[in-house]
Design a protein around this motif. Sequence first.
Motif, PDB file in Angstrom:
ATOM      1  N   TYR A 171      -9.569   6.072   1.293  1.00 34.28           N
ATOM      2  CA  TYR A 171     -10.670   6.205   0.344  1.00 34.28           C
ATOM      3  C   TYR A 171     -11.362   7.544   0.575  1.00 34.28           C
ATOM      4  CZ  TYR A 171     -10.078   1.267  -0.659  1.00 34.28           C
ATOM      5  OH  TYR A 171      -9.563   0.062  -1.042  1.00 34.28           O
ATOM      6  N   THR A 172     -11.652   8.272  -0.504  1.00 24.69           N
ATOM      7  CA  THR A 172     -12.291   9.575  -0.422  1.00 24.69           C
ATOM      8  C   THR A 172     -13.754   9.473  -0.824  1.00 24.69           C
ATOM      9  OG1 THR A 172     -10.217  10.681  -0.962  1.00 24.69           O
ATOM     10  CG2 THR A 172     -12.237  11.964  -1.241  1.00 24.69           C
ATOM     11  N   PHE A 173     -14.666  10.043  -0.022  1.00 26.93           N
ATOM     12  CA  PHE A 173     -16.080  10.113  -0.382  1.00 26.93           C
ATOM     13  C   PHE A 173     -16.252  11.198  -1.453  1.00 26.93           C
ATOM     14  CE2 PHE A 173     -16.246   8.126   3.733  1.00 26.93           C
ATOM     15  CZ  PHE A 173     -17.336   7.270   3.674  1.00 26.93           C
ATOM     16  N   THR A 174     -16.749  10.832  -2.601  1.00 24.23           N
ATOM     17  CA  THR A 174     -16.969  11.831  -3.659  1.00 24.23           C
ATOM     18  C   THR A 174     -18.303  12.534  -3.516  1.00 24.23           C
ATOM     19  OG1 THR A 174     -17.913  10.165  -5.157  1.00 24.23           O
ATOM     20  CG2 THR A 174     -15.531  10.518  -5.267  1.00 24.23           C
ATOM     21  N   ASP A 175     -19.145  12.051  -2.589  1.00 24.87           N
ATOM     22  CA  ASP A 175     -20.454  12.681  -2.362  1.00 24.87           C
ATOM     23  C   ASP A 175     -20.692  12.904  -0.862  1.00 24.87           C
ATOM     24  OD1 ASP A 175     -20.629  10.037  -1.673  1.00 24.87           O
ATOM     25  OD2 ASP A 175     -22.561   9.674  -2.653  1.00 24.87           O
ATOM     26  N   SER A 185     -17.012  -0.163   8.494  1.00 27.77           N
ATOM     27  CA  SER A 185     -16.405  -1.355   9.090  1.00 27.77           C
ATOM     28  C   SER A 185     -15.870  -2.240   7.978  1.00 27.77           C
ATOM     29  CB  SER A 185     -17.432  -2.124   9.932  1.00 27.77           C
ATOM     30  OG  SER A 185     -18.503  -2.582   9.110  1.00 27.77           O
ATOM     31  N   SER A 186     -15.056  -3.220   8.344  1.00 28.67           N
ATOM     32  CA  SER A 186     -14.493  -4.158   7.380  1.00 28.67           C
ATOM     33  C   SER A 186     -14.376  -5.526   8.025  1.00 28.67           C
ATOM     34  CB  SER A 186     -13.124  -3.686   6.908  1.00 28.67           C
ATOM     35  OG  SER A 186     -12.528  -4.643   6.062  1.00 28.67           O
ATOM     36  N   ASP A 187     -14.610  -6.585   7.240  1.00 30.68           N
ATOM     37  CA  ASP A 187     -14.484  -7.935   7.796  1.00 30.68           C
ATOM     38  C   ASP A 187     -13.025  -8.385   7.866  1.00 30.68           C
ATOM     39  OD1 ASP A 187     -14.087  -8.213   5.052  1.00 30.68           O
ATOM     40  OD2 ASP A 187     -15.071 -10.158   4.961  1.00 30.68           O
ATOM     41  N   ILE A 188     -12.126  -7.626   7.235  1.00 27.63           N
ATOM     42  CA  ILE A 188     -10.695  -7.893   7.339  1.00 27.63           C
ATOM     43  C   ILE A 188      -9.997  -6.582   7.643  1.00 27.63           C
ATOM     44  CG2 ILE A 188      -8.620  -8.589   6.068  1.00 27.63           C
ATOM     45  CD1 ILE A 188     -10.336 -10.480   4.459  1.00 27.63           C
ATOM     46  N   GLY A 189      -9.108  -6.591   8.604  1.00 30.48           N
ATOM     47  CA  GLY A 189      -8.399  -5.374   8.957  1.00 30.48           C
ATOM     48  C   GLY A 189      -9.272  -4.385   9.706  1.00 30.48           C
ATOM     49  N   THR A 190      -8.896  -3.102   9.631  1.00 29.27           N
ATOM     50  CA  THR A 190      -9.587  -2.064  10.384  1.00 29.27           C
ATOM     51  C   THR A 190      -9.966  -0.909   9.480  1.00 29.27           C
ATOM     52  OG1 THR A 190      -8.293  -2.618  12.348  1.00 29.27           O
ATOM     53  CG2 THR A 190      -9.425  -0.494  12.347  1.00 29.27           C
ATOM     54  N   ALA A 191     -11.235  -0.486   9.522  1.00 31.31           N
ATOM     55  CA  ALA A 191     -11.715   0.677   8.777  1.00 31.31           C
ATOM     56  C   ALA A 191     -11.967   1.811   9.755  1.00 31.31           C
ATOM     57  CB  ALA A 191     -12.992   0.347   8.019  1.00 31.31           C
ATOM     58  N   THR A 195     -13.377  12.771   8.215  1.00 35.65           N
ATOM     59  CA  THR A 195     -14.260  13.714   7.540  1.00 35.65           C
ATOM     60  C   THR A 195     -14.018  13.657   6.036  1.00 35.65           C
ATOM     61  OG1 THR A 195     -14.227  15.190   9.459  1.00 35.65           O
ATOM     62  CG2 THR A 195     -14.959  16.121   7.360  1.00 35.65           C
ATOM     63  N   GLY A 196     -14.987  13.083   5.331  1.00 35.08           N
ATOM     64  CA  GLY A 196     -14.883  12.981   3.873  1.00 35.08           C
ATOM     65  C   GLY A 196     -13.984  11.874   3.388  1.00 35.08           C
ATOM     66  N   GLU A 197     -13.473  11.027   4.294  1.00 37.21           N
ATOM     67  CA  GLU A 197     -12.622   9.931   3.856  1.00 37.21           C
ATOM     68  C   GLU A 197     -12.635   8.820   4.891  1.00 37.21           C
ATOM     69  OE1 GLU A 197      -8.823  11.821   3.478  1.00 37.21           O
ATOM     70  OE2 GLU A 197      -8.253  11.328   5.545  1.00 37.21           O
ATOM     71  N   LEU A 198     -12.126   7.649   4.512  1.00 34.21           N
ATOM     72  CA  LEU A 198     -11.939   6.557   5.460  1.00 34.21           C
ATOM     73  C   LEU A 198     -10.597   5.907   5.174  1.00 34.21           C
ATOM     74  CD1 LEU A 198     -12.372   3.419   4.181  1.00 34.21           C
ATOM     75  CD2 LEU A 198     -14.719   4.250   3.983  1.00 34.21           C
ATOM     76  N   THR A 199     -10.043   5.277   6.193  1.00 35.47           N
ATOM     77  CA  THR A 199      -8.755   4.592   6.082  1.00 35.47           C
ATOM     78  C   THR A 199      -8.970   3.107   6.342  1.00 35.47           C
ATOM     79  OG1 THR A 199      -7.578   6.554   6.857  1.00 35.47           O
ATOM     80  CG2 THR A 199      -6.400   4.463   6.927  1.00 35.47           C
ATOM     81  N   LEU A 200      -8.353   2.283   5.494  1.00 39.06           N
ATOM     82  CA  LEU A 200      -8.469   0.830   5.633  1.00 39.06           C
ATOM     83  C   LEU A 200      -7.067   0.255   5.810  1.00 39.06           C
ATOM     84  CD1 LEU A 200     -10.225  -1.718   5.568  1.00 39.06           C
ATOM     85  CD2 LEU A 200      -9.977  -1.730   3.067  1.00 39.06           C
ATOM     86  N   ASP A 201      -6.837  -0.415   6.943  1.00 35.26           N
ATOM     87  CA  ASP A 201      -5.549  -1.042   7.247  1.00 35.26           C
ATOM     88  C   ASP A 201      -5.689  -2.557   7.108  1.00 35.26           C
ATOM     89  OD1 ASP A 201      -3.955   1.303   8.153  1.00 35.26           O
ATOM     90  OD2 ASP A 201      -5.541   1.420   9.677  1.00 35.26           O
ATOM     91  N   ILE A 202      -4.812  -3.171   6.274  1.00 34.99           N
ATOM     92  CA  ILE A 202      -4.822  -4.613   6.048  1.00 34.99           C
ATOM     93  C   ILE A 202      -3.588  -5.196   6.725  1.00 34.99           C
ATOM     94  CG2 ILE A 202      -4.828  -6.449   4.327  1.00 34.99           C
ATOM     95  CD1 ILE A 202      -7.343  -4.732   4.332  1.00 34.99           C
TER      96      ILE A 202
END
Length: 506
Positions: A171-175, A185-191, A195-202
């Motif tokens: 996911y890319t931060f547009t701002d 953080s995420s209640d499922i998987g790992t966030a 820099t300017g983005e995040l990765t979410l693993d399910i």
Amino acid sequence: MAVNGTITTAGAAYLSQRISAMATVTIDHFVMANVPGIDENTEASPDFVLVEEDIVATASVYRLAHNGENSVVYSMVLDGNEGDYDFNWYGLVTNTGVILAFAHIPMVAKRANVGQVINRNFILPFTAAKALTGADIPSESWQFDFTETIAEVTVSLLGPTYLYAGDSYTYTFTDWDNFSTYSVSSDIGTATLGTGELTLDIPAGTPEGECLLTVIRNGSTRIIPIRIGDPIVAQPTLIAPVNGAPNIKETPTLTMSPFKTFPANVDTQVSADWELYDANDNLVLSSYDDTTHLSAFPIAEGILTEGGYGYKWRGRQEGQTLGKGEWSEFFTFSTEAIFMKPGVVIDGDIVVGQYQGYWYLVAPLAMRKKSQFYESIINMISSIGGRSDNAFIDSYSGMTRTQVLMNEYPWSSQDSAFVYCSQNGYFLPNRVEAQALFQDVASLGEGGSNEAALASIATSGNYVITSTESTDGQKSWVYNPTYDSLYSPAKWQGGYWVLPTRRIPV
């Protein structure tokens, strides 16, 4: 941003009635439309009629606040999942289906799944607004209370809203702001934050459901729900007629949102299902596996019942590979009191057809038969007409429509067509209207005495007097429906038919 708005004529009548009775004013939802030919500088007319085909979306009321005793503020929020559509018009709709007020705005392009969130407010002034709407939050406090929500909205992410188990998503931060502090953080998987983005693993094997992704920036929190599961066809949103709409005509078009999938664009639509029920839950119309009417379904004549009868309807859509989606929620509507169309008889008057925004009706058969002219004055000279709203400059003579002098025989206070017409609001059609009326005669058929009598005038060489002056005050134009021709005799000559007429707005 410039806007041009107004309270509608129907909305003013609604408010007047509610204010006089000190009854609750309830705004049910917003409606958005793409109206051709307008922008924020176009004057908003209180008599504007919204066409169903221009409606693109609806939205619930998100917040209500007051701005003093006589002004309230309604707010809507279009979240990141809303779209795709463009709108340059939005309005407030009451729980009775009345469009209370609306505004012209610069064209807004709302797109789904790009992190775009839109807030819009509508300020509505009227007497005792605070008391009648129950708005107990002052607008100043409301704006202050929105501080955290606004902070959340400014955390904007671009990425998928539908995920598959056993995969990784970015996911890319547009701002993105390098001077802010973030955590994820995420209640499922790992966030994982970058820099300017995040990765979410399910993880593989995660059951179908919802993942709550949490983003915190400078202490302000945004929780983003993301669906996990197999691809699906989205549940459609019903658009028109709007929920609870009154006075629906006999042949409306049911409209739902365009085909959509989660995740986006993984399938194409092949068909739609439609269902229409009456107020007793009887299925009165259905169309399944319909490959023609994918998002708009026209109802044919003879299905709906006039007189304020109630109906509810719903729809769903089918993808080529994903199959059928869920049914939409039900919307309701009720019909108009009378389905206006050629041949309908209302209080003895026959509806002939439409002309320039009006339905035209001619008087009962008996009042047409008794209203003929004769060559000599018998015992009465009368006139009918005088309606200034029917005046026009005649291209044949350059003269304006006036009253027409007429003889009537026999005459008494009981059987006088002129007395009848003057007491019941009839007028004589002008030259242009007479021609337009008889162009519609063929659509009436021969189903009854009114229809047959009017059609016979058009086919038997009879002449019809009009209310358009000819060369001087002694002559008027007379119309021959058989040959579609005009001539101008003296007003007291001949045995011409008179068609007392009235109009009803379409």
